[in-house]
Design an enzyme around this catalytic site. Structure first.
Site: not given
Length: 331
Positions: A166, A199
């Site tokens: 979970h 990036c």
């Protein structure tokens, strides 16, 4: 020779101590206490043992809070924060307080008690990611809340109290300090270079190929340059996106494939260690979507935080990211 490395996003320093270097099978692995399926509140047929569900995926329809589900989301029975009430922010001299308002939910990832996330199929993992997305979109409508953290504690050493696989969601009325540090670092980089720092990390790592564990069409897995922990691995979308819940569908498909691949390699390389998995996403109280980049961090629990770490904020990591990358590539 030990080496100090600085994280380019937060400015946090870590110590890469190769003198303390360990092989994968030298790490101590704790095991969770096993609770049989007959007593597990997350198993089908035991739906009455949890609070009423807030979301469930049932491929053939069916009755809420009954069987037939693939993924089920319920409020935590022992929540850290509660939805009901008002914040009542107030000051007491130098000190600030507010009521513990928020949300604390459990995402039950599969009805199969014996499966781990690494053992689940890619479509099963993708369904879990979509459950995360739906709950984030629902909770962000609450104007009291500012940040949602989704995390997974796998195994006793990582903080899990139940064996049935979970993950958890906690929605907060404040933005945590670690996220503020990431955003501030990303904002500083953007102000100087007008580019997203994540990036830039992706471009540089792809070009160097020293710390890239794996990449597919949409997602890259890499060992960060300055990891706090041995075999810490980041999963980032290749195209810029600030918020996990706003990612296009193909990124969830690729992320599901990458999560499975990385967890399987970690299991094989490190003999199924406990781990934490965290999703870092831009707070919905922030508008600067051009400078932040959502990502997933997977942190095997192989070392302990001790006095030096607490006293300095530095982390001592006995395994270099370059060695961790090469090890994971072999498995």
């Amino acid at each position: 020779m030990p080496e100090l490395r600085k994280d380019v996003v937060t400015g946090r320093w870590v110590v890469i101590s190769t003198d303390r270097q360990k092989r994968p099978n030298d790490f101590r692995v704790e095991r969770a206490t096993v609770i049989g399926a007959q007593h597990c509140p997350f198993c089908p047929g035991h739906e009455s043992m949890t609070p009423p569900e807030v979301l469930a995926f049932r491929p053939n329809g069916g009755t809420p809070n009954a069987g037939g589900w693939d993924v089920r989301v319920v409020p935590n029975k022992f929540p850290a924060l509660r939805v009901e009430g008002s914040l009542d922010r107030e000051g007491e001299g130098l000190f600030d307080r507010m009521n513990g308002i928020g949300a604390h939910e459990v995402i039950i990832e599969t009805p199969d008690h014996g499966k781990t996330l690494a053992m689940m199929s890619e479509p099963e993992i993708e369904r879990v990611l979509w459950a995360y997305r739906e709950r984030m979109h629902d909770l962000k409508r609450d104007i009291r809340l500012r940040y949602i953290l989704i995390f997974k504690n796998h195994g006793a050493g990582a903080g899990a109290t139940l064996e049935h696989t979970h993950s958890q969601l906690i929605a907060l009325p404040i933005v945590p300090a670690y996220m503020r540090d990431e955003i501030d670092g990303a904002r500083h980089h953007f102000a100087e270079k007008e580019r997203c720092v994540f990036c830039d990390i992706i471009r540089q790592e792809v070009a160097a190929q020293r710390r890239v564990v794996h990449e597919n069409g949409e997602v890259i897995a890499l060992s960060p340059y300055a990891p706090r922990f041995p075999f810490e691995t980041w999963l980032l979308p290749k195209s810029h996106c600030a918020r996990f819940e706003d990612a296009p569908r193909q990124q969830y498909e690729s992320l599901a494939r990458m999560i499975k691949l990385v967890l399987m390699r970690i299991d094989r390389a490190l003999e199924r260690p406990d781990y934490n998995m965290l999703i870092h996403s831009l707070p919905f109280s922030e508008q600067a979507v051009e400078l932040y980049h959502w990502h997933v961090e997977i942190i095997p629990k192989l070392t302990r935080t001790a006095g030096f770490e607490w006293g300095t904020g530095f982390y001592i990591n006995p395994t270099s990211p370059e060695e961790a990358t090469e090890t994971l590539k072999r498995f």
